[in-house]
Design a protein around this motif. Structure first.
Motif, PDB file in Angstrom:
ATOM      1  N   TYR A 199      -3.327 -10.923   7.867  1.00 21.80           N
ATOM      2  CA  TYR A 199      -2.268 -11.582   6.809  1.00 21.80           C
ATOM      3  C   TYR A 199      -1.780 -12.975   7.420  1.00 21.80           C
ATOM      4  CZ  TYR A 199      -1.790  -7.302   4.097  1.00 21.80           C
ATOM      5  OH  TYR A 199      -2.080  -6.068   3.398  1.00 21.80           O
ATOM      6  N   GLN A 231      -2.873  -4.375  -1.574  1.00 29.05           N
ATOM      7  CA  GLN A 231      -2.285  -5.748  -1.551  1.00 29.05           C
ATOM      8  C   GLN A 231      -1.343  -5.876  -0.418  1.00 29.05           C
ATOM      9  OE1 GLN A 231      -2.671  -7.770  -4.305  1.00 29.05           O
ATOM     10  NE2 GLN A 231      -4.185  -6.297  -4.811  1.00 29.05           N
ATOM     11  N   GLY A 232      -0.751  -7.059  -0.404  1.00 24.11           N
ATOM     12  CA  GLY A 232       0.131  -7.234   0.883  1.00 24.11           C
ATOM     13  C   GLY A 232       1.306  -6.914   0.586  1.00 24.11           C
ATOM     14  N   GLU A 237       5.303  -6.827  -0.482  1.00 23.31           N
ATOM     15  CA  GLU A 237       6.140  -7.662  -1.297  1.00 23.31           C
ATOM     16  C   GLU A 237       7.560  -7.399  -1.215  1.00 23.31           C
ATOM     17  OE1 GLU A 237       3.759  -7.967  -5.588  1.00 23.31           O
ATOM     18  OE2 GLU A 237       5.731  -7.728  -5.682  1.00 23.31           O
ATOM     19  N   TRP A 271       2.897 -12.456   0.785  1.00 21.61           N
ATOM     20  CA  TRP A 271       2.113 -11.881   1.588  1.00 21.61           C
ATOM     21  C   TRP A 271       0.874 -11.949   0.463  1.00 21.61           C
ATOM     22  CZ3 TRP A 271       2.472  -9.026   6.347  1.00 21.61           C
ATOM     23  CH2 TRP A 271       3.744  -8.900   7.057  1.00 21.61           C
ATOM     24  N   GLY A 272      -0.098 -12.284   0.628  1.00 25.36           N
ATOM     25  CA  GLY A 272      -1.401 -12.355  -0.129  1.00 25.36           C
ATOM     26  C   GLY A 272      -2.103 -10.932   0.077  1.00 25.36           C
ATOM     27  N   ALA A 273      -3.348 -10.874  -0.292  1.00 27.38           N
ATOM     28  CA  ALA A 273      -3.992  -9.425  -0.083  1.00 27.38           C
ATOM     29  C   ALA A 273      -4.665  -9.514   1.352  1.00 27.38           C
ATOM     30  CB  ALA A 273      -5.216  -9.516  -1.154  1.00 27.38           C
ATOM     31  N   GLN A 279       4.681  -2.081  -0.934  1.00 28.67           N
ATOM     32  CA  GLN A 279       3.182  -2.380  -0.640  1.00 28.67           C
ATOM     33  C   GLN A 279       2.253  -1.628  -1.707  1.00 28.67           C
ATOM     34  OE1 GLN A 279       1.391  -1.988   3.185  1.00 28.67           O
ATOM     35  NE2 GLN A 279      -0.102  -3.583   2.635  1.00 28.67           N
TER      36      GLN A 279
END
Lengths: 108, 115
Positions: free
Chosen positions: A87, B41-42, B44, A98-100, B37
């Motif tokens: 990331y 996905q990242g 959050e 935070w993106g994927a 999470q």
């Protein structure tokens, strides 16, 4: 909050150098660039952080051009254990987006 | 030394039940964060503590979510009347630094499944 764009996935081979580029066109003056690594079923792990030019530590290097609109994480001589999600985060405070991330797969 | 620990590691709750998730940060770490999470996905951001003060709770998705850190060390994230959309991994992180430039140490997370 600056948004980042990074490749969804990348493949490489053991022993190669891997470069993952992240674009952050809206980076603000006070923003830092931070990279984390995450293995399945684990929390993210800090890799490296920088503000400008080049930062190097024992596991990676971070290259940041003068305009700071992108950054490149460089992993030297990767091994199978470097397979993970990476990331790229940009911000000056704790509210980071935070993106994927980039799923990096290292092949033998 | 010991890292950030979270308990339980896995929690299955029936819809409508209350759950409490615990985080033990690294000793002496001033800052503590909670994240949610979803699969693929990242993380959050949910909330941030500096010592015992909750400085930001803007990421909490609803008033069913509540976090506390009464003595500036251990933190608990409580979810009341759980819903299926609450199913996720809840991550806790701590840092000895304050923003802006800081390194967060994450725990392994608690995987919550609401049935």
């Amino acid at each position: 909050l600056a948004k980042t764009t990074q490749p969804i996935s990348m493949d490489s081979y053991e022993g190669q150098e891997v470069n993952i580029t992240c674009s952050h066109n809206n980076i603000a003056t006070n923003d830092y660039i931070t990279w984390y690594q995450q293995f399945p079923s684990q929390g993210p792990r800090f890799i490296i952080q920088g503000y400008k030019t080049k930062v190097t530590n024992e596991v990676a290097s971070l290259f940041i051009p003068a305009d700071r609109k992108s950054s490149t994480l460089s992993l030297p001589r990767v091994s199978l254990s470097d397979t993970a999600v990476y990331y790229c985060l940009v911000g000056e405070n704790y509210q980071l987006i935070w993106g994927a991330g980039t799923k990096l797969i290292i092949k033998p | 030394g010991a890292g950030v620990s979270q308990s339980p590691r896995y929690k299955v709750a029936k819809r409508g039940q209350d759950v409490a998730l615990r985080c033990d940060p690294i000793s002496g770490h001033v800052s503590l964060f909670w994240y949610q999470q979803a699969l693929g996905q990242g993380p959050e951001f949910l909330t941030y503590f500096q010592n015992e003060a909750q400085l930001d709770k803007s990421g909490l998705p609803s008033d069913r979510f509540f976090a506390e850190r009464p003595e500036g060390s251990v933190s608990t994230l409580k979810i009341q009347r759980t819903q299926q959309e609450d199913s996720a991994v809840y991550l806790c992180a701590s840092s000895f630094q304050r923003p802006p430039a800081y390194e967060q140490y994450f725990g392994p997370g608690t995987r919550l499944t609401v049935t």
